[in-house]
Structure formats: C-alpha cells, structure tokens
Enzyme design. Structure first.
Site, PDB file in Angstrom:
ATOM      1  N   LYS A 175      -8.787  -5.153  -4.133  1.00  0.00           N
ATOM      2  CA  LYS A 175      -9.981  -4.417  -3.707  1.00  0.00           C
ATOM      3  C   LYS A 175     -10.071  -3.119  -4.485  1.00  0.00           C
ATOM      4  O   LYS A 175      -9.195  -2.249  -4.392  1.00  0.00           O
ATOM      5  CB  LYS A 175      -9.946  -4.126  -2.206  1.00  0.00           C
ATOM      6  N   GLY A 229      -3.330   5.571  -2.377  1.00  0.00           N
ATOM      7  CA  GLY A 229      -4.410   6.415  -1.891  1.00  0.00           C
ATOM      8  C   GLY A 229      -3.867   7.566  -1.071  1.00  0.00           C
ATOM      9  O   GLY A 229      -2.698   7.953  -1.213  1.00  0.00           O
ATOM     10  N   SER A 230      -4.681   8.098  -0.212  1.00  0.00           N
ATOM     11  CA  SER A 230      -4.299   9.271   0.565  1.00  0.00           C
ATOM     12  C   SER A 230      -3.274   8.921   1.635  1.00  0.00           C
ATOM     13  O   SER A 230      -3.212   7.787   2.111  1.00  0.00           O
ATOM     14  CB  SER A 230      -5.530   9.892   1.217  1.00  0.00           C
ATOM     15  N   THR A 231      -2.491   9.919   2.004  1.00  0.00           N
ATOM     16  CA  THR A 231      -1.501   9.722   3.054  1.00  0.00           C
ATOM     17  C   THR A 231      -2.170   9.390   4.381  1.00  0.00           C
ATOM     18  O   THR A 231      -1.675   8.544   5.143  1.00  0.00           O
ATOM     19  CB  THR A 231      -0.617  10.967   3.187  1.00  0.00           C
ATOM     20  N   GLY A 234      -3.048   5.842   4.270  1.00  0.00           N
ATOM     21  CA  GLY A 234      -1.804   5.077   4.293  1.00  0.00           C
ATOM     22  C   GLY A 234      -1.240   4.932   5.690  1.00  0.00           C
ATOM     23  O   GLY A 234      -0.727   3.868   6.065  1.00  0.00           O
ATOM     24  N   GLU A 251       1.808   3.999  -1.932  1.00  0.00           N
ATOM     25  CA  GLU A 251       1.961   5.112  -2.880  1.00  0.00           C
ATOM     26  C   GLU A 251       0.879   6.106  -2.508  1.00  0.00           C
ATOM     27  O   GLU A 251      -0.300   5.863  -2.747  1.00  0.00           O
ATOM     28  CB  GLU A 251       1.843   4.618  -4.316  1.00  0.00           C
ATOM     29  N   CYS A 285      -2.043  12.047  -8.169  1.00  0.00           N
ATOM     30  CA  CYS A 285      -1.197  12.340  -7.013  1.00  0.00           C
ATOM     31  C   CYS A 285       0.132  12.962  -7.407  1.00  0.00           C
ATOM     32  O   CYS A 285       0.741  13.680  -6.614  1.00  0.00           O
ATOM     33  CB  CYS A 285      -0.952  11.058  -6.214  1.00  0.00           C
ATOM     34  N   GLU A 381      -3.026  18.311  -0.322  1.00  0.00           N
ATOM     35  CA  GLU A 381      -3.431  17.808  -1.631  1.00  0.00           C
ATOM     36  C   GLU A 381      -4.888  18.190  -1.909  1.00  0.00           C
ATOM     37  O   GLU A 381      -5.767  17.945  -1.081  1.00  0.00           O
ATOM     38  CB  GLU A 381      -3.265  16.294  -1.669  1.00  0.00           C
TER      39      GLU A 381
END
Length: 478
Positions: A175, A229-231, A234, A251, A285, A381
């Site tokens: 995706k 992607g972003s935490t 995640g 990640e 990142c 971030e």
C-alpha cells in the site's frame, strides 16, 4: 492515469484522487482510490497465491522473477526518476542516491543473498531414552505480508519491504502513501508488464482514506505487517494486529542527536549538520535534528551552522544543482511552521530560516539555538528542515540528553579521537549511528531502531530474516 495491481490485473477504480507536484502545488495526475473491497480482493489474491502455488517453495522461480524485476527497474529508471522528482519533490541529485539508484541495488543484493542463504541448519543428533534423534531447523516464508509505506522515500521503502519478502517466498499487498501514489503504482505496472511474477504474489494499492489500510492491519488472512511511518500510527497498527497476533515490523519516528565533542573540527561538523538536516527537506526519520554542542562553544558553532544553512541551494528539484526541494504538502509545511513558532514562543532563538516560500511547499532551512532539551521542538519529530541546537555540560551530559527521548533510531558523533567517538556512540541507545560522517545507508546494513522508533530491521541479512519463520524438526534415527 496509473492503475492498481490486484491478482495480476491492472485495475481502474470509479473514484480517484489527485496527486500534487509539491514544487508547484499543481495537480500532477489522478490516482485510483482503492476501497475496502479492493483491499479485500488484494488480500484474497495474496492468500491464494501463497497457499496454492509453488511461489513459497520454488527458489529458482523467485530468483528468475526478481532478476526480471531488476531489469525492468533499470530499463525504466529514467522514467521512474522523473516521476519521483515530480511527485516526491526529491531533488534530482538525491535520486542518484537514496531516492532511487541505491534502492534499485536492493534487488541484486537479495537475489545474491538468496542463492547462498542457508534455509536449513543441521543441529546434530542426540540420544534420548536409548534412541538417537536427529534435529534440524528449516526457515520458510512468513506468509501473506501487508507492506505499508509513507511518502518520503517511496522507492526505497517499497523495495526494502517487497524484495526481501519475495525472496523469502512471501506474497505481498503493498500500500503506497496517498501523497505519492503514482510512484508506487508505477512499480506495480512494471511488475505486471515486465516480469513473470505470478498473479496474486504482488498486489499494489493506494487510497486517500483509512479504510483500505484498516483491512490490511486487521485481516485474518494477513500473516505479517511491515510498516514505516509515524510512531503514533505504528502504535495503532500494533494494536490492530494484536487481535490476530500478526508478526509486526515497525520502522517509526526519530529525533536523532548529533553530538559535537569538544575536540571536534567544529567547522566540518557544522557543515555536516547543516546539510544533513536539509536532505530531502528534513523529511527523513533518521536525520539528526538535534545538534548537541559544548556550552562554551555554543555561539561559535551556531554561527558556523547558520553559515552552512545559507549555502544550501533550494528550489526547483529538476535542477541538478538544487540540494533541497519542497516539503510534500501544504499541510506538512503548516505543521513545521507551527512547531517553529511554538519553539520561539517557548524561548528558543530563531537564528535563520522559518519562512515559507511560494509557489509550492518550500520552507527555508531553519536553525533554532538555545533550545530546551525537554521542549517540544527537541522531543517531537518535525519532519522538516529544522535543526535544534542544544548546549551540554560535559560528555556524560551529552549522552544523557541524546538518550532522553522516546525514540532511538539514529545518531551521530564528531570527535578528533575516533576511539573516543566510538565509545560515546556505544552509550547511545539507537539502531544506527554515524561516527565522524560515516555512512551506514547501504543494502547490506540492517536499519531500524530502539524504543519507540520501531521493532525489527530492514536491509541486510536481518531484512530477509524478518520475512522468515523458523520450523524445528526431530526424527528418530533407525
């Protein structure tokens, strides 16, 4: 218009959504908008291909198809380069590195690795209750993989997930990100039109909403999720996957620190810091967005970094001389600018930058000095060309500040004494580390983080093993 790849067929959809050129803000093209039903169909195709074909067990077939993929990528490399520049906003010079050319090298790396990787390991014989027992281990494909990627390095991230998964014998639903759908869909078209990868083994979808992604993270027929992607996202994916106890690779975000020790070459370290934070407009990142400097040299180093940022060329990403392109969207630029303004309001000094540049979604290279290490700009971030300078008092204090983060993805240290620098690096809890400008980004080097920067590793041998399960055997020896 690009098409989805589902079960070996290139598919159009009734609904589409625009993809913008971030350097101009204009519509580049429209992408097919996958529905939850499309995601269901992709998962069903991947499940069937894994369960009913020889893909997972036929190593020779996988090697042949991966080599065809490499040939397709190299034959269409310049078309993909132009598309990446236009849709991602990546400067041309960056496509000759981590945006395109380096990711393509992942394919031959994993084909070579697959040829020599031991999928069986003998553990010897043991005598138990008067009988001899032979034991061994076999490694086999994890199954159906949902691979979900962000917008910042779509070629790198797609190939770093797709290629080792295919090498391991998995089937995949990839995706792409809604901000860069065309680049990922182009990869699907190359697979459909230029390889013998069987129908269902690779499916490629994009969507503007969350419904398709939710199908992938919750579907009982998906065995593994690999997400970058972003935490925050995640965490939600890990929670969704827990209902079916899926294997999860994550990640996630980073807030990496570059430590300049008191014996370092300040000018060289300052230039390295300045150009690093502007790489792909700070949309990486693992970029070092915190600069930790000795308090007694704070002002001196700040002046050097500011001078370095003034030398960063930004603008038209098609120009070979441009180092920094735009941010991906107006939404992302608004987020970056808001964080800078809040940092200044909290007491940080805006040394340079902090300005929007139109047309497109450009933001000037930005330097904040005297930053509170506990403040938002030092802890969260940003994903923009914003460097926060933090003073420290002694080596132990520098290590403490660097580790004072929920993240642990990367970091850097500069010192005239390489052994001293290595000793400091070993005290920082991160998954990757650069010492005196060392470059760890390569096909054979595992990449991933500690703490809330993720779970697992991409690239290298570890990147293949993420997609393998271990099965242990024992048989009585006659």
């Amino acid at each position: 218009m690009k098409r989805l790849l589902i079960d070996g067929r290139l598919v159009e959809t009734e609904k589409t959504f625009p993809s913008l050129n971030p350097a101009t803000g204009e519509v580049l093209d429209h992408a097919p908008d996958a529905t939850a039903a499309d995601a269901e169909a992709a998962v069903a195709a991947a499940r069937r291909a894994f369960d009913t074909t020889s893909w997972a067990t036929d190593t020779a077939r996988r090697l042949r198809c991966l080599r065809q993929l490499h040939r397709a990528l190299t034959d269409h490399q310049e078309e993909l380069r132009d598309l990446t520049i236009a849709e991602v906003g990546a400067p041309r010079m960056l496509t000759h590195g981590p945006q395109l050319d380096e990711p393509i090298k992942l394919v031959p790396y994993y084909t070579d690795l697959l040829e020599k990787y031991p999928l069986t390991e003998e553990l010897g014989e043991s005598e138990i209750r008067g009988q001899r027992h032979r034991r061994w281990v076999e490694k086999e494909a994890a199954g159906v993989v949902a691979a979900i990627i962000p917008y910042n390095y779509p070629n790198q991230l797609a190939l770093a997930k797709l290629v080792p998964a295919l090498a391991a014998g998995c089937t995949v639903v990839l995706k792409g990100a809604p901000d860069t759908p065309l680049t990922t869909l182009y990869l699907g078209e190359l697979i459909a039109e230029h390889t013998d990868i069987p129908p269902g083994v690779v499916n490629v979808i994009v969507s503007s909403g969350v419904e398709a992604g939710e199908v992938l993270t919750k579907h009982p027929d998906v065995d593994m999720i690999t997400f970058t992607g972003s935490t925050a996202t995640g965490r939600r994916i890990m929670e969704a996957a827990s209902a079916t106890v899926k294997k999860v690779f994550l990640e996630l975000g980073g807030k990496s620190a570059m430590i300049v020790l008191d014996d370092a070459d300040f000018r060289a370290a300052s230039m390295f810091a300045a150009f690093t934070i502007c790489s792909h407009s700070g949309q990486g990142c693992a970029l070092t967005s915190r600069l930790l400097v000795p308090r007694e040299h704070h002002d001196e180093i700040v002046a050097m970094v500011a001078a370095g940022l003034e030398r960063v060329s930004y603008g038209d990403p098609t120009d070979p001389k441009t180092f920094m392109g735009p941010l991906i969207s107006e939404r992302q630029r608004d987020k970056v600018d808001a964080m800078v303004q809040r940092a200044v309001a909290a007491g940080a000094t805006l040394v340079t930058g902090g300005k929007r540049v139109d047309p497109g979604f450009f933001y000037t290279p930005t330097l904040l000095a005297d930053v509170d290490p506990a403040g938002e700009i030092a802890q969260d971030e940003v994903f923009g060309p914003v460097l926060a300078v933090i003073p420290y008092d002694g080596e132990d204090d520098a290590v403490r500040i660097a580790n004072d983060s929920i993240f642990g993805l990367s970091g850097a240290v500069h010192s005239a004494d390489a052994q001293r620098a290595i000793a400091v690096a070993r005290r920082i809890r991160t998954g990757t580390f650069s010492i005196n400008g060392g470059n760890y980004f390569s096909q054979e080097v595992p990449f991933g983080g500690y703490k809330q920067s993720g779970v697992g590793r991409e690239s290298g041998v570890a990147g293949l093993e993420e997609f393998l399960e271990i099965k242990s055997f024992a048989v009585v020896v006659p």
